[in-house]
Design an enzyme around this catalytic site. Structure first.
Site, PDB file in Angstrom:
ATOM      1  N   ALA A 120       0.843  -1.206   0.000  1.00 49.95           N
ATOM      2  CA  ALA A 120       0.000   0.000   0.000  1.00 49.95           C
ATOM      3  C   ALA A 120       0.875   1.251   0.000  1.00 49.95           C
ATOM      4  CB  ALA A 120      -0.929  -0.012   1.211  1.00 49.95           C
ATOM      5  N   SER A 167       3.737  -7.819   5.449  1.00 49.77           N
ATOM      6  CA  SER A 167       2.922  -8.967   5.035  1.00 49.77           C
ATOM      7  C   SER A 167       2.927  -9.090   3.521  1.00 49.77           C
ATOM      8  CB  SER A 167       1.459  -8.790   5.468  1.00 49.77           C
ATOM      9  OG  SER A 167       1.329  -8.856   6.852  1.00 49.77           O
ATOM     10  N   GLU A 180      -9.445 -19.535  -5.696  1.00 48.81           N
ATOM     11  CA  GLU A 180      -9.387 -19.557  -4.236  1.00 48.81           C
ATOM     12  C   GLU A 180     -10.811 -19.596  -3.681  1.00 48.81           C
ATOM     13  OE1 GLU A 180      -6.735 -16.728  -2.468  1.00 48.81           O
ATOM     14  OE2 GLU A 180      -5.054 -17.408  -3.667  1.00 48.81           O
ATOM     15  N   HIS A 216      -6.783 -17.674   9.293  1.00 52.31           N
ATOM     16  CA  HIS A 216      -6.517 -18.571   8.167  1.00 52.31           C
ATOM     17  C   HIS A 216      -6.546 -20.002   8.678  1.00 52.31           C
ATOM     18  CE1 HIS A 216      -4.856 -20.330   4.578  1.00 52.31           C
ATOM     19  NE2 HIS A 216      -4.908 -19.148   3.986  1.00 52.31           N
ATOM     20  N   ARG A 244     -13.415 -19.124   4.361  1.00 49.97           N
ATOM     21  CA  ARG A 244     -12.308 -19.312   5.302  1.00 49.97           C
ATOM     22  C   ARG A 244     -12.743 -19.451   6.752  1.00 49.97           C
ATOM     23  NH1 ARG A 244      -7.361 -15.466   3.346  1.00 49.97           N
ATOM     24  NH2 ARG A 244      -6.922 -16.860   1.632  1.00 49.97           N
ATOM     25  N   HIS A 262      -4.763 -13.857  10.718  1.00 46.44           N
ATOM     26  CA  HIS A 262      -4.168 -13.688   9.390  1.00 46.44           C
ATOM     27  C   HIS A 262      -4.429 -12.312   8.802  1.00 46.44           C
ATOM     28  CE1 HIS A 262      -2.745 -14.939   5.486  1.00 46.44           C
ATOM     29  NE2 HIS A 262      -3.915 -14.703   4.914  1.00 46.44           N
ATOM     30  N   ARG A 293     -13.014 -11.134   4.512  1.00 49.46           N
ATOM     31  CA  ARG A 293     -12.380 -10.769   3.253  1.00 49.46           C
ATOM     32  C   ARG A 293     -12.420 -11.930   2.271  1.00 49.46           C
ATOM     33  NH1 ARG A 293      -6.238 -11.348   1.901  1.00 49.46           N
ATOM     34  NH2 ARG A 293      -6.551 -12.988   3.409  1.00 49.46           N
TER      35      ARG A 293
HETATM   36  C1  LIG Z   1       1.389 -15.074   4.898  1.00 47.82           C
HETATM   37  C2  LIG Z   1       0.407 -14.146   4.241  1.00 47.82           C
HETATM   38  C3  LIG Z   1      -0.122 -14.448   2.994  1.00 47.82           C
HETATM   39  C4  LIG Z   1      -1.025 -13.585   2.376  1.00 47.82           C
HETATM   40  N1  LIG Z   1      -1.485 -13.863   1.122  1.00 47.82           N
HETATM   41  C5  LIG Z   1      -2.259 -12.959   0.481  1.00 47.82           C
HETATM   42  C6  LIG Z   1      -2.639 -13.143  -0.881  1.00 47.82           C
HETATM   43  O1  LIG Z   1      -2.256 -14.108  -1.518  1.00 47.82           O
HETATM   44  N2  LIG Z   1      -3.415 -12.201  -1.469  1.00 47.82           N
HETATM   45  C7  LIG Z   1      -3.854 -11.089  -0.798  1.00 47.82           C
HETATM   46  O2  LIG Z   1      -4.568 -10.259  -1.375  1.00 47.82           O
HETATM   47  N3  LIG Z   1      -3.494 -10.893   0.488  1.00 47.82           N
HETATM   48  C8  LIG Z   1      -2.706 -11.779   1.129  1.00 47.82           C
HETATM   49  N4  LIG Z   1      -2.333 -11.550   2.431  1.00 47.82           N
HETATM   50  C9  LIG Z   1      -2.724 -10.285   3.060  1.00 47.82           C
HETATM   51  C10 LIG Z   1      -1.887  -9.163   2.465  1.00 47.82           C
HETATM   52  O3  LIG Z   1      -0.566  -9.612   2.307  1.00 47.82           O
HETATM   53  C11 LIG Z   1      -1.894  -7.926   3.345  1.00 47.82           C
HETATM   54  O4  LIG Z   1      -3.191  -7.584   3.714  1.00 47.82           O
HETATM   55  C12 LIG Z   1      -1.277  -6.753   2.605  1.00 47.82           C
HETATM   56  O5  LIG Z   1      -0.010  -7.121   2.133  1.00 47.82           O
HETATM   57  C13 LIG Z   1      -1.154  -5.560   3.516  1.00 47.82           C
HETATM   58  O6  LIG Z   1      -0.368  -4.591   2.867  1.00 47.82           O
HETATM   59  P1  LIG Z   1       0.024  -3.283   3.644  1.00 47.82           P
HETATM   60  O7  LIG Z   1       0.894  -2.507   2.725  1.00 47.82           O
HETATM   61  O8  LIG Z   1      -1.185  -2.656   4.182  1.00 47.82           O
HETATM   62  O9  LIG Z   1       0.841  -3.796   4.925  1.00 47.82           O
HETATM   63  P2  LIG Z   1       2.209  -4.606   5.034  1.00 47.82           P
HETATM   64  O10 LIG Z   1       2.600  -5.221   3.761  1.00 47.82           O
HETATM   65  O11 LIG Z   1       2.102  -5.477   6.232  1.00 47.82           O
HETATM   66  O12 LIG Z   1       3.264  -3.461   5.321  1.00 47.82           O
HETATM   67  C14 LIG Z   1       3.246  -2.746   6.533  1.00 47.82           C
HETATM   68  C15 LIG Z   1       4.466  -1.866   6.571  1.00 47.82           C
HETATM   69  O13 LIG Z   1       4.397  -1.013   7.714  1.00 47.82           O
HETATM   70  C16 LIG Z   1       5.617  -1.089   8.434  1.00 47.82           C
HETATM   71  N5  LIG Z   1       5.336  -0.742   9.821  1.00 47.82           N
HETATM   72  C17 LIG Z   1       4.704  -1.472  10.773  1.00 47.82           C
HETATM   73  N6  LIG Z   1       4.662  -0.771  11.925  1.00 47.82           N
HETATM   74  C18 LIG Z   1       5.257   0.415  11.687  1.00 47.82           C
HETATM   75  C19 LIG Z   1       5.520   1.559  12.487  1.00 47.82           C
HETATM   76  N7  LIG Z   1       5.163   1.607  13.767  1.00 47.82           N
HETATM   77  N8  LIG Z   1       6.183   2.609  11.929  1.00 47.82           N
HETATM   78  C20 LIG Z   1       6.558   2.570  10.616  1.00 47.82           C
HETATM   79  N9  LIG Z   1       6.326   1.508   9.819  1.00 47.82           N
HETATM   80  C21 LIG Z   1       5.680   0.456  10.346  1.00 47.82           C
HETATM   81  C22 LIG Z   1       6.099  -2.499   8.193  1.00 47.82           C
HETATM   82  O14 LIG Z   1       7.466  -2.631   8.478  1.00 47.82           O
HETATM   83  C23 LIG Z   1       5.778  -2.635   6.708  1.00 47.82           C
HETATM   84  O15 LIG Z   1       6.758  -1.981   5.946  1.00 47.82           O
HETATM   85  C24 LIG Z   1      -1.434 -12.415   3.048  1.00 47.82           C
HETATM   86  C25 LIG Z   1      -0.917 -12.113   4.313  1.00 47.82           C
HETATM   87  C26 LIG Z   1       0.009 -12.953   4.904  1.00 47.82           C
HETATM   88  C27 LIG Z   1       0.562 -12.613   6.249  1.00 47.82           C
END
Ligand SMILES: Cc1cc2nc3c(=O)[nH]c(=O)nc-3n(C[C@H](O)[C@H](O)[C@H](O)COP(=O)(O)OP(=O)(O)OC[C@H]3O[C@@H](n4cnc5c(N)ncnc54)[C@H](O)[C@@H]3O)c2cc1C
Length: 529
Positions: free
Chosen positions: A21, A47, A119, A238, A284, A343, A378
């Site tokens: 994101a 994640s 899925e 999950h 799920r 999850h 979700r």
């Molecule tokens: C094992 C696994 C498999 C998955 N498979 C799928 C899939 O196949 N398809 C799908 O759609 N979704 C999947 N998901 C869910 C999906 O990956 C996440 O919902 C999505 O990646 C979230 O993206 P994000 O950018 O919001 O957060 P994240 O990718 O979690 O990134 C969060 C960021 O914030 C940073 N951060 C955390 N705390 C702080 C702080 N206090 N200060 C500054 N930075 C901070 C972290 O270091 C990281 O850089 C999966 C999740 C997991 C765990």
């Protein structure tokens, strides 16, 4: 200028978090200047990089974004915002093209069409993927390479954000500290626009698939700053995390069940067909509860990929195969032990369709936000989609507010040691109070909930918060998120999607709506528990 100066300027926009994101939003903001904060080196701690399945998008022959929206609404159990589902799914194909243009090597057939996985709860094959189960890793590698060549994006590694900064009713930036330096006074980093993209809260639970730094800090700090929170009680468990005792627990993607893998217990019984007509491909929450009940009854649960996938698991699902072999399991000939694990968080900082939160100056994207897309549950692979759709929408919204400004002013070096910093954080993450908090969440606010357990959980969270020694703002962010989840769960006297109450096992029409809650509301529920 040094990092110990009290106030620093990000210039332009500031993005907290470097998952999909945050980085997607940064790329879409180009050439507008933006600073992205990542506690650890890029690519780690998110994640996003661990996603195995892929991104849901109606890009296959005969599929439509409307059909995708309908599946999203059915999975969300009555409280998906229809407009949101229609508009997000309609934008999916364009965002997939962005990812492909920035170098994601999606699996394609000989004619160049996407190879699509099936899925659970999708009415057709609809998930774009990379090398079977390496979508998250490949997407992040491609995006990071693009970010590194974009001069308008400044990446600051080694900082953890602990608070949002508020003045005159607006968010004016964040307070951050150096990773591993918990005693230092946090530094104010000012920004014209602050985008929270710091992930979900799976790590608040003792059994989780989320990276160890993803523990509800984002929702906690937003709630402490006064932001409105939506649907905090809806946590997705999950069904098939690999049960090796590792923390976090590695995931065995649902796509394995999509290819015919089945669930059996240690008596060799396949139990899903008796529970749901779609058996292992039921939604799920239903599969997670079935596994949970088996385990609670003293059974062990296994994923059996042997007949349906066989030796192909080594090449078609290399990530899962490696997790297995790392723990001494031969996935070609042996059963894979599995357990439900926290999850994904459907709730989060409530945002409008342009990603704006209830606090002026603050946007939220990705898993820390609640857009109304997921409802109570979700649909698989809709979260990476939501991350890119909202990353793009927020960039457009911020760009429309601000004239293009000059390039970024210098920012001081952080002077941090990734190895030492991570070692200190690891000790903090394993602090006794953190362990107690996570155990409380898994035991009392988990797959199945009831009023007695939830009240006990709220009292325990309050106690942990009050008695933990050397409480940091980071820890308060965690207890705040835990309070919101448990308070939302206690308040919602019904079962819907990911939220299951044994004392109210059915959905109730009067609850067919989102929860909206401030921290004040949650603390009032906690005080009455
Ligand atoms: C094992 C696994 C498999 C998955 N498979 C799928 C899939 O196949 N398809 C799908 O759609 N979704 C999947 N998901 C869910 C999906 O990956 C996440 O919902 C999505 O990646 C979230 O993206 P994000 O950018 O919001 O957060 P994240 O990718 O979690 O990134 C969060 C960021 O914030 C940073 N951060 C955390 N705390 C702080 C702080 N206090 N200060 C500054 N930075 C901070 C972290 O270091 C990281 O850089 C999966 C999740 C997991 C765990």
């Amino acid at each position: 200028m040094t990092f110990t100066d009290n106030v620093l300027n990000a210039d332009g926009a500031l993005i907290v978090g470097a998952g999909l994101a945050g980085l997607f939003c940064a790329l879409k903001l180009a050439p507008r200047p933006v600073t992205v904060i990542s506690p650890v080196p890029l690519g780690n701690g998110a994640s996003s990089a661990w996603a195995q399945g892929g991104v849901a998008a109606a890009v296959g022959p005969g599929d439509t974004s409307h059909a995708h929206a309908v599946d999203t609404e059915i999975a969300g159990a009555g409280i998906v915002d229809e407009d949101e589902a229609e508009s997000v799914t309609a934008e999916a194909a364009a965002r997939i093209e962005d990812l492909a243009r920035w170098g994601t090597p999606f699996d394609r057939d000989e004619l160049g069409h996407y190879v699509l996985s099936k899925e659970a709860a999708h009415s057709r094959n609809r998930v774009v993927r990379v090398e079977g189960d390496r979508a998250g890793y490949a997407i992040m590698q491609a995006i990071i390479a693009e970010v590194r060549k974009t001069p308008s994006i400044r990446i600051v590694e080694g900082l953890t954000v602990v608070d949002l900064a508020r003045a005159d009713g607006r968010i004016i930036g964040v307070y951050a500290r150096k990773l591993g330096d918990r005693y230092a006074e946090p530094v104010l980093i000012r920004a014209r626009a602050t985008v929270l993209a710091a992930g979900g809260l799976g790590g608040l639970y003792a059994v989780t698939t989320n990276p160890s730094g993803v523990r509800g800090h984002a929702m906690g700090m937003a709630a402490r700053a006064g932001a409105l929170i939506a649907d905090p009680e809806f946590v997705q468990f999950h069904p098939t995390a690999i049960a090796t005792g590792a923390d976090p627990a590695p995931l065995a993607t649902e796509a394995l069940r999509g290819e015919g893998a089945i669930l059996v217990n240690d008596l060799g019984e396949r139990f899903m067909p008796a529970i749901h007509p779609d058996a292992e491909l039921a939604p799920r929450d239903i599969v997670a509860r079935a596994n949970y009940r088996q385990i609670k009854a003293g059974r062990k649960v296994f994923l059996d990929t042997r007949e349906a996938i066989g030796a192909r698991i080594l090449t078609a699902f290399p990530t899962v195969a490696k997790y297995c072999t790392d723990f001494g399991i031969d996935p070609v000939t042996q059963l894979i032990p599995v357990t439900p694990a926290a999850h994904y968080h459907m709730g989060g900082v409530k945002v409008e369709a342009n990603g704006r939160s209830s606090l002026p100056g603050l946007w939220a994207a990705g898993e820390c936000s609640s857009t109304g897309l997921h409802g109570a549950n979700r649909l698989a692979s809709n979260s990476l989609l939501e991350a890119v759709v909202y990353g793009a929408r927020i960039a457009a919204d911020i760009s429309g507010l601000e004239p293009l400004r000059s390039p970024l002013a210098p920012f001081p070096g952080i002077g941090w040691d990734p190895v030492e910093g991570e070692a200190v954080e690891e000790r903090l993450r394993n602090h006794i109070s953190v362990k107690e908090l996570r155990r409380t969440m898994t035991d009392l606010v988990g797959v199945e909930r009831n009023a007695t357990d939830l009240r006990t959980a709220l009292r325990r969270i309050a106690e942990i918060e009050a008695t933990a020694q050397g409480v940091t703002r980071s820890f308060l962010n965690m207890t705040t998120s835990a309070t919101l989840v448990a308070a939302g769960a206690l308040q919602r006297e019904e079962s819907r999607g990911g939220h299951f109450r044994t004392d109210f096992p059915e959905p109730r029409p009067e609850w067919e709506h989102h929860t909206e809650m401030t921290l004040e509301d949650a603390l009032a529920i906690r005080a009455g528990a």
